[in-house]
Design a protein around this motif. Structure first.
Motif, mmCIF file in Angstrom:
data_model
loop_
_atom_site.group_PDB
_atom_site.id
_atom_site.type_symbol
_atom_site.label_atom_id
_atom_site.label_comp_id
_atom_site.label_asym_id
_atom_site.label_seq_id
_atom_site.Cartn_x
_atom_site.Cartn_y
_atom_site.Cartn_z
ATOM 1 N N LYS A 100 0.878 -1.126 0.001
ATOM 2 C CA LYS A 100 0.157 -0.023 -0.031
ATOM 3 C C LYS A 100 0.847 1.191 0.021
ATOM 4 N N THR A 101 1.865 1.154 0.560
ATOM 5 C CA THR A 101 2.840 2.554 0.763
ATOM 6 C C THR A 101 3.176 2.557 -0.422
ATOM 7 N N ALA A 102 4.020 1.480 -1.131
ATOM 8 C CA ALA A 102 4.703 1.723 -2.428
ATOM 9 C C ALA A 102 3.555 2.325 -3.463
ATOM 10 N N SER A 103 2.324 1.644 -3.513
ATOM 11 C CA SER A 103 1.738 2.117 -4.428
ATOM 12 C C SER A 103 1.122 3.803 -4.079
ATOM 13 N N SER A 104 0.994 3.921 -2.928
ATOM 14 C CA SER A 104 0.912 5.373 -2.645
ATOM 15 C C SER A 104 1.803 6.451 -3.125
ATOM 16 N N LEU A 105 3.238 6.042 -2.789
ATOM 17 C CA LEU A 105 4.301 6.849 -3.047
ATOM 18 C C LEU A 105 4.355 6.818 -4.399
ATOM 19 N N LEU A 106 4.315 6.053 -5.236
ATOM 20 C CA LEU A 106 4.342 6.111 -6.909
ATOM 21 C C LEU A 106 3.256 6.776 -7.237
ATOM 22 N N GLN A 107 2.198 7.310 -6.864
ATOM 23 C CA GLN A 107 1.180 8.192 -7.263
ATOM 24 C C GLN A 107 1.711 9.249 -7.248
ATOM 25 N N ASN A 108 2.563 9.578 -6.294
ATOM 26 C CA ASN A 108 3.130 11.138 -6.369
ATOM 27 C C ASN A 108 4.399 11.230 -6.781
ATOM 28 N N TYR A 109 5.174 10.261 -7.173
ATOM 29 C CA TYR A 109 6.563 10.377 -7.779
ATOM 30 C C TYR A 109 6.596 9.512 -8.765
ATOM 31 N N ILE B 142 11.827 5.460 -8.559
ATOM 32 C CA ILE B 142 12.226 5.459 -7.442
ATOM 33 C C ILE B 142 13.523 6.465 -7.319
ATOM 34 N N GLU B 143 13.969 6.883 -8.136
ATOM 35 C CA GLU B 143 15.091 7.995 -8.428
ATOM 36 C C GLU B 143 14.511 9.203 -7.755
ATOM 37 N N GLN B 144 13.267 9.753 -8.012
ATOM 38 C CA GLN B 144 12.470 10.726 -7.654
ATOM 39 C C GLN B 144 12.187 10.639 -6.227
ATOM 40 N N LEU B 145 11.937 9.237 -5.848
ATOM 41 C CA LEU B 145 11.479 8.847 -4.474
ATOM 42 C C LEU B 145 12.743 9.331 -3.561
ATOM 43 N N ILE B 146 13.735 8.722 -3.885
ATOM 44 C CA ILE B 146 15.232 8.588 -3.265
ATOM 45 C C ILE B 146 15.504 10.251 -3.234
ATOM 46 N N ALA B 147 15.483 11.000 -4.233
ATOM 47 C CA ALA B 147 15.679 12.527 -4.119
ATOM 48 C C ALA B 147 14.784 13.244 -3.116
ATOM 49 N N HIS B 148 13.778 12.669 -2.775
ATOM 50 C CA HIS B 148 12.862 13.229 -1.975
ATOM 51 C C HIS B 148 12.467 12.641 -0.556
ATOM 52 N N PRO C 283 4.659 7.775 4.989
ATOM 53 C CA PRO C 283 4.826 8.066 6.482
ATOM 54 C C PRO C 283 6.490 8.078 6.776
ATOM 55 N N PRO C 284 6.809 8.423 8.012
ATOM 56 C CA PRO C 284 8.239 8.695 8.534
ATOM 57 C C PRO C 284 9.044 7.352 8.207
ATOM 58 N N ARG C 285 8.471 5.988 8.146
ATOM 59 C CA ARG C 285 9.263 4.772 8.107
ATOM 60 C C ARG C 285 9.407 4.609 6.705
ATOM 61 N N ALA C 286 8.717 5.212 5.845
ATOM 62 C CA ALA C 286 9.208 5.186 4.404
ATOM 63 C C ALA C 286 10.314 6.030 4.057
ATOM 64 N N SER C 287 10.249 7.282 4.528
ATOM 65 C CA SER C 287 11.299 8.121 4.581
ATOM 66 C C SER C 287 12.569 7.863 4.973
ATOM 67 N N LYS C 288 12.324 7.159 6.302
ATOM 68 C CA LYS C 288 13.796 6.670 6.926
ATOM 69 C C LYS C 288 14.353 5.398 6.196
ATOM 70 N N SER C 289 13.606 4.467 5.565
ATOM 71 C CA SER C 289 14.208 3.432 4.846
ATOM 72 C C SER C 289 14.603 3.637 3.455
ATOM 73 N N LEU C 290 13.919 4.778 2.949
ATOM 74 C CA LEU C 290 14.560 5.022 1.504
ATOM 75 C C LEU C 290 15.895 5.765 1.731
ATOM 76 N N GLN C 291 15.956 6.571 2.784
ATOM 77 C CA GLN C 291 17.531 7.392 3.228
ATOM 78 C C GLN C 291 18.515 6.243 3.283
ATOM 79 N N GLU C 292 18.035 5.189 4.197
ATOM 80 C CA GLU C 292 19.131 4.128 4.715
ATOM 81 C C GLU C 292 19.473 3.015 3.623
ATOM 82 N N ASN C 293 18.584 2.935 2.633
ATOM 83 C CA ASN C 293 18.589 1.806 1.768
ATOM 84 C C ASN C 293 18.283 1.936 0.174
ATOM 85 N N ALA C 294 18.827 3.295 0.018
ATOM 86 C CA ALA C 294 18.602 3.623 -1.468
ATOM 87 C C ALA C 294 19.517 2.831 -2.290
ATOM 88 N N GLU C 295 20.833 2.342 -2.052
ATOM 89 C CA GLU C 295 21.452 1.676 -2.965
ATOM 90 C C GLU C 295 20.963 0.069 -3.283
#
Length: 600
Positions: free
Chosen positions: A197-206, A209-215, A221-233
């Motif tokens: 659900k979170t992945a689908s929601s994020l991709l409706q706005n970006y 993944i490159e845009q998601l990582i950039a933002h 939610p915060p856990r998605a923000s934290k996860s992408l910052q820590e696991n970009a590669e």
């Protein structure tokens, strides 16, 4: 384009609780299911071109990420052993196999799909793999063939119009979606903490993944923000792993991919070995229709079936049997029970293509016409105890002449009622078939002839019918009955030779020769003698049990507060769980269970 391993695995595990096996103990689940897929595709979709695509070798994904698919269990040994059978089936269907060393089937299919689309063709990918959603678009569709069983799902046709329903995002974002959620089956890591659900929601706005990582810092939610910052590669790696390649050096050779007519004879033989009875019948019939008439004639000319009558000289038949020392025999009688019915006929054969029919108890059939009754002329031979058939009786009772048959016990019982004691039990095809393949449900002559000899003969019910329309064999016209029973004894010789070789291969011949064959006359004598019972004793037992049941029933009705049908599950359920308000221990589809475990 068929994703071969996806369908092979699906076929295998569809029968995992009750695997299909053939007479040799070979697991045939995957070949059977895969064949059904191939037939369904041909019959329901009628493709112009077809490619069956396999993985080949170690892919670039394994090299870049050694943990790729590392969590998958090793292919079961019995499934691996059946892969050769599947290749044989594909050869029989003349379906082209496409594979490219170092690449997965997904990448080969992706490349072929794009090339087909670019040439103006409609490309259809047959697979249940969700990764293929990223390829769906104009000219490229996905057919998920579904699966059977209690948890089965129907087949699904996916186009660009309904592709978004799967993940809530368009096909162009599927690779990004899979990169975020990961894939446990392929051990693709994804971004921990980001679910579907979170992945689908994020991709409706970006967009990706490159845009998601950039933002990443501003995502919610915060856990998605934290996860992408820590696991970009890790997410970028995941996208490389799930992205299907579409630019491989694989030619789209339409001439070689054109759907061809199957080799019916080859498929008949493969299906016969696999024990697929209905498929064997289907392709045996097709193979017969493929055979030119010039090839059929020699077989017809080689057959010599004769119906003996009062003017026939039995000398040649008797001499042939004695010279051979072995004869296939079959009998027919007026009822299903040989202990009750009268003998109608016998048939003998000492070599392939030659057989003799002895009518002994046929009835005169008649038909009412404008001129009156039109009666068939029936010339039955005298009984086996007659002077004319004394030589035949001697052969049947001669233990030195080996008898081959199908259910020789039944034949012996029918002959016993006619005053003949059959001796010389040598080989019973029905018993041999059971020893060789005890799991088979059909050991009948017609079934065995088709399965083991690829020969189609009439079944017994084809002559006498079934159910309310069933008639006695004595009412079957002599010519029709004679051709049928002669063909039966003819194929019995071939079946005996076939099963003798099979039993030798499995070291079962000793069991047949030293136990099963000698047991036949013992069982015959037991059935002829019968079992004496004490009628008075059983009458008394019946009365005693009836009295006890009456008393028990009275106690039940007293506790229930009224009488009801003890044999009715519905009424018992109402008394126990509604009237008496007893606790419901377990349920069935129709309501509370009243089986033995519950009642006890």
């Amino acid at each position: 384009m068929i994703d071969a391993y996806a369908l092979i695995y699906r076929s295998y595990f569809a029968f995992i609780k009750r695997p299909l096996t053939n007479a040799a103990g070979e697991n045939t689940s995957a070949p059977f299911g895969f064949t059904r897929f191939l037939l369904d595709i041909r019959e329901n979709f009628d493709p112009d071109y077809l490619a069956v695509v396999f993985d080949a070798g170690v892919s670039f994904r394994d090299v870049e990420y050694p943990e790729y698919k590392a969590t998958r269990e090793k292919m079961p040994d019995d499934l691996r052993a059946s892969l050769g059978r599947i290749r044989d089936i594909l050869d029989g269907f003349n379906d082209p196999v496409v594979e490219l060393e170092g690449y997965e089937a997904d990448d080969v299919i992706g490349t072929l799909a794009i090339k087909a689309r670019d040439q103006g063709l409609e490309a259809v990918i047959v697979s249940g793999d969700k990764d293929f959603y990223q390829l769906i678009g104009p000219g490229i569709h996905l057919l998920n063939p579904g699966r059977g069983g209690a948890t089965g799902v129907a087949s699904e046709w996916v186009t660009e119009k309904n592709a978004i329903e799967k993940f809530g995002i368009p096909p162009s974002q599927v690779a990004d979606y899979l990169a975020l959620v990961g894939d446990s089956s392929d051990n693709v890591p994804g971004a921990p903490g980001i679910g579907q659900k979170t992945a689908s929601s994020l991709l409706q706005n970006y967009e990706d993944i490159e845009q998601l990582i950039a933002h990443a810092e501003e995502l919610k939610p915060p856990r998605a923000s934290k996860s992408l910052q820590e696991n970009a590669e890790k997410v970028r790696l995941s996208k490389r792993l799930v992205t299907i390649m579409t630019d491989l050096d694989v030619p789209l050779d339409l001439d070689s991919l054109k759907v061809k007519e199957p080799n019916n004879a080859e498929l008949r033989d493969v299906f016969s070995e696999l024990g697929f009875r209905r498929l064997t019948e289907q392709f045996s019939a097709a193979a017969s229709s493929d055979m030119p008439s010039s090839e059929e004639e020699p077989r017809k000319n080689d057959i010599s079936y004769q119906i003996l009558d009062l003017q026939s000289d039995l000398t040649d038949l008797v001499e042939d049997i004695r010279a051979s020392g072995r004869v296939a025999i079959a009998s027919e009688f007026t009822t299903k029970d040989p202990l009750v019915g009268d003998l109608v006929s016998l048939a003998f054969s000492t070599k392939s293509g030659v057989a003799s029919y002895l009518p002994l108890g046929h009835q005169k059939a008649f038909e009412l016409t404008l001129e009156g009754e039109d009666q068939e002329t029936v010339e039955n031979l005298p009984g086996l105890k007659s002077r004319e058939l004394a030589a035949i009786k001697e052969i049947l009772e001669d233990p030195e002449i080996e008898k081959v048959g199908h259910d020789l016990k039944r034949t012996a019982l029918s002959l016993a009622r006619a005053g003949v004691r059959l001796r010389g039990f040598f080989f019973d095809v029905m018993i041999a078939s059971y020893l060789y393949d005890p799991g088979s449900r059909d050991h009948g002559v017609a079934s065995l002839a088709l399965k083991e000899l690829s020969r189609t003969i009439y079944d017994h019910k084809d002559l006498v019918g079934s159910g309310s329309s069933e008639r006695s064999f004595s009412d079957v016209p002599i010519e029709q009955a004679g051709n049928y029973l002669c063909e039966v004894v003819d194929v019995l010789l071939g079946l005996a030779m076939y099963f003798k070789e099979r039993l030798d291969e499995r070291s079962l011949s000793n069991l047949m020769v030293n136990l099963e064959a000698p047991l036949i006359p013992v069982l015959v004598n037991m059935e002829l003698a019968g079992i004496e019972i004490d009628r008075d004793f059983f009458k008394e037992m019946h009365s005693k049990l009836a009295r006890e049941l009456h008393i028990i029933g009275g106690d039940i009705f007293k506790q229930a507060g009224g009488e009801f049908n003890l044999n009715s599950t519905q009424q018992l359920r109402q008394v126990l769980f509604e009237n008496l308000s007893l606790p419901i221990i377990k349920k069935t589809k129709t309501g509370p269970s009243t089986d033995a475990s519950v009642l006890e």
